[in-house]
Enzyme design. Structure first.
Site, PDB file in Angstrom:
ATOM      1  N   GLU A  24      38.367  34.207  42.349  1.00 14.19           N
ATOM      2  CA  GLU A  24      37.927  32.806  42.441  1.00 14.19           C
ATOM      3  C   GLU A  24      39.028  31.859  41.961  1.00 14.19           C
ATOM      4  O   GLU A  24      39.254  30.797  42.543  1.00 14.19           O
ATOM      5  CB  GLU A  24      36.680  32.585  41.576  1.00 14.19           C
ATOM      6  CG  GLU A  24      35.464  33.384  41.994  1.00 14.19           C
ATOM      7  CD  GLU A  24      35.364  34.765  41.361  1.00 14.19           C
ATOM      8  OE1 GLU A  24      36.417  35.408  41.123  1.00 14.19           O
ATOM      9  OE2 GLU A  24      34.248  35.203  41.108  1.00 14.19           O
ATOM     10  N   ASN A  50      41.554  39.280  43.307  1.00 18.26           N
ATOM     11  CA  ASN A  50      41.918  39.496  41.905  1.00 18.26           C
ATOM     12  C   ASN A  50      43.270  40.195  41.832  1.00 18.26           C
ATOM     13  O   ASN A  50      43.621  41.024  42.680  1.00 18.26           O
ATOM     14  CB  ASN A  50      40.823  40.243  41.135  1.00 18.26           C
ATOM     15  CG  ASN A  50      40.310  41.502  41.780  1.00 18.26           C
ATOM     16  OD1 ASN A  50      40.397  41.679  42.990  1.00 18.26           O
ATOM     17  ND2 ASN A  50      39.761  42.389  40.984  1.00 18.26           N
ATOM     18  N   ILE A  51      44.020  39.822  40.825  1.00 22.41           N
ATOM     19  CA  ILE A  51      45.382  40.335  40.622  1.00 22.41           C
ATOM     20  C   ILE A  51      45.473  40.794  39.164  1.00 22.41           C
ATOM     21  O   ILE A  51      45.412  39.968  38.249  1.00 22.41           O
ATOM     22  CB  ILE A  51      46.434  39.250  40.932  1.00 22.41           C
ATOM     23  CG1 ILE A  51      46.258  38.726  42.364  1.00 22.41           C
ATOM     24  CG2 ILE A  51      47.845  39.800  40.718  1.00 22.41           C
ATOM     25  CD1 ILE A  51      47.055  37.473  42.681  1.00 22.41           C
ATOM     26  N   GLU A  52      45.543  42.103  38.981  1.00 19.53           N
ATOM     27  CA  GLU A  52      45.488  42.646  37.617  1.00 19.53           C
ATOM     28  C   GLU A  52      46.879  42.818  37.025  1.00 19.53           C
ATOM     29  O   GLU A  52      47.895  42.630  37.700  1.00 19.53           O
ATOM     30  CB  GLU A  52      44.705  43.963  37.641  1.00 19.53           C
ATOM     31  CG  GLU A  52      43.280  43.705  38.108  1.00 19.53           C
ATOM     32  CD  GLU A  52      42.349  44.891  38.013  1.00 19.53           C
ATOM     33  OE1 GLU A  52      42.838  46.036  37.928  1.00 19.53           O
ATOM     34  OE2 GLU A  52      41.129  44.653  38.022  1.00 19.53           O
ATOM     35  N   CYS A 108      32.893  35.104  36.782  1.00 16.37           N
ATOM     36  CA  CYS A 108      32.896  35.254  35.317  1.00 16.37           C
ATOM     37  C   CYS A 108      32.836  33.865  34.683  1.00 16.37           C
ATOM     38  O   CYS A 108      32.983  32.837  35.361  1.00 16.37           O
ATOM     39  CB  CYS A 108      34.145  36.015  34.868  1.00 16.37           C
ATOM     40  SG  CYS A 108      35.637  35.006  34.837  1.00 16.37           S
ATOM     41  N   CYS A 126      41.116  36.399  38.315  1.00 16.78           N
ATOM     42  CA  CYS A 126      40.020  36.711  39.235  1.00 16.78           C
ATOM     43  C   CYS A 126      40.282  36.101  40.617  1.00 16.78           C
ATOM     44  O   CYS A 126      41.053  35.142  40.752  1.00 16.78           O
ATOM     45  CB  CYS A 126      38.711  36.140  38.716  1.00 16.78           C
ATOM     46  SG  CYS A 126      38.126  36.868  37.185  1.00 16.78           S
ATOM     47  N   CYS A 159      35.902  31.577  35.271  1.00 18.22           N
ATOM     48  CA  CYS A 159      35.937  31.030  36.637  1.00 18.22           C
ATOM     49  C   CYS A 159      34.878  29.942  36.826  1.00 18.22           C
ATOM     50  O   CYS A 159      35.116  28.960  37.528  1.00 18.22           O
ATOM     51  CB  CYS A 159      35.767  32.143  37.664  1.00 18.22           C
ATOM     52  SG  CYS A 159      37.229  33.198  37.769  1.00 18.22           S
TER      53      CYS A 159
HETATM   54  N1  THU Z   1      36.731  39.854  38.860  1.00 16.62           N
HETATM   55  C1  THU Z   1      36.891  38.895  39.814  1.00 16.62           C
HETATM   56  O1  THU Z   1      37.939  38.823  40.476  1.00 16.62           O
HETATM   57  N2  THU Z   1      35.886  38.036  40.035  1.00 16.62           N
HETATM   58  C2  THU Z   1      34.641  38.116  39.475  1.00 16.62           C
HETATM   59  O2  THU Z   1      33.774  37.336  39.803  1.00 16.62           O
HETATM   60  C3  THU Z   1      34.382  39.168  38.483  1.00 16.62           C
HETATM   61  C4  THU Z   1      35.561  39.949  38.023  1.00 16.62           C
HETATM   62  C5  THU Z   1      37.795  40.857  38.684  1.00 16.62           C
HETATM   63  C6  THU Z   1      38.617  40.774  37.445  1.00 16.62           C
HETATM   64  C7  THU Z   1      39.115  42.199  37.317  1.00 16.62           C
HETATM   65  O3  THU Z   1      40.275  42.349  38.130  1.00 16.62           O
HETATM   66  C8  THU Z   1      38.014  43.045  37.918  1.00 16.62           C
HETATM   67  O4  THU Z   1      37.224  42.153  38.687  1.00 16.62           O
HETATM   68  C9  THU Z   1      37.136  43.730  36.902  1.00 16.62           C
HETATM   69  O5  THU Z   1      36.684  42.842  35.953  1.00 16.62           O
END
Ligand code: THU
Length: 137
Positions: A61, A48-50, A92, A59, A95
């Site tokens: 995925e 994940n890259i915020e 989520c 996310c 995804c």
């Molecule tokens: N996130 C994912 O990368 N994959 C998931 O299946 C659930 C959520 C990430 C998004 C965000 O960076 C962090 O988790 C919190 O929601």
């Protein structure tokens, strides 16, 4: 659900855990890693890259899927997802929809927890009645 042997599952969880190391999680501090296996046999890893603006966050995925599609892959065998949680981390809703564009409903989704324990579900179980290109025919 399509068959997946336990050695393959263990390998994919280990690769997803490596991908988790690359997570950029300035805001949630919740690291996620994904390992997507294409039918070509190649593995595509994602984290994940915020973002400071929050909503552009991607996310793990989708990072893995978009890398794979860019490389020319269109068919997939399985995906493994792991976070730092004691719970099994499931994709989520966004995804699930992105996965269903390229993956069959019987594709195994490996949901791992931080101990590396896992649960198997199919993509169809995660997103029943998915809206796909067939629905526009
Ligand atoms: N996130 C994912 O990368 N994959 C998931 O299946 C659930 C959520 C990430 C998004 C965000 O960076 C962090 O988790 C919190 O929601």
């Amino acid at each position: 659900m399509k068959e997946l042997n336990r050695f393959e599952i263990a390998k994919m969880i280990a690769l997803a855990a490596e991908a988790r190391e690359r997570a950029y999680v300035e805001y949630s501090h919740f690291r996620v890693g994904a390992c997507l296996k294409a039918q070509s046999g190649a593995y595509y890893l994602g984290c994940n890259i915020e973002n400071a603006s929050y909503t552009p966050t991607v996310c793990a995925e989708r990072t893995a899927m978009f890398k794979a599609v860019y490389e020319g892959e269109r068919k997939f065998e399985a995906i493994a997802i792991i976070s730092d949680s004691a719970n099994y981390t499931a994709p989520c809703g966004v995804c699930r929809q992105v996965l269903s564009e390229f993956c069959e409903a019987d594709m195994p989704v490996i949901l791992a927890n931080k101990e590396g324990e896992y649960k198997l579900v199919s993509l169809g179980e995660l997103l029943p009645l998915a809206f796909t290109k067939e629905d526009m025919e």
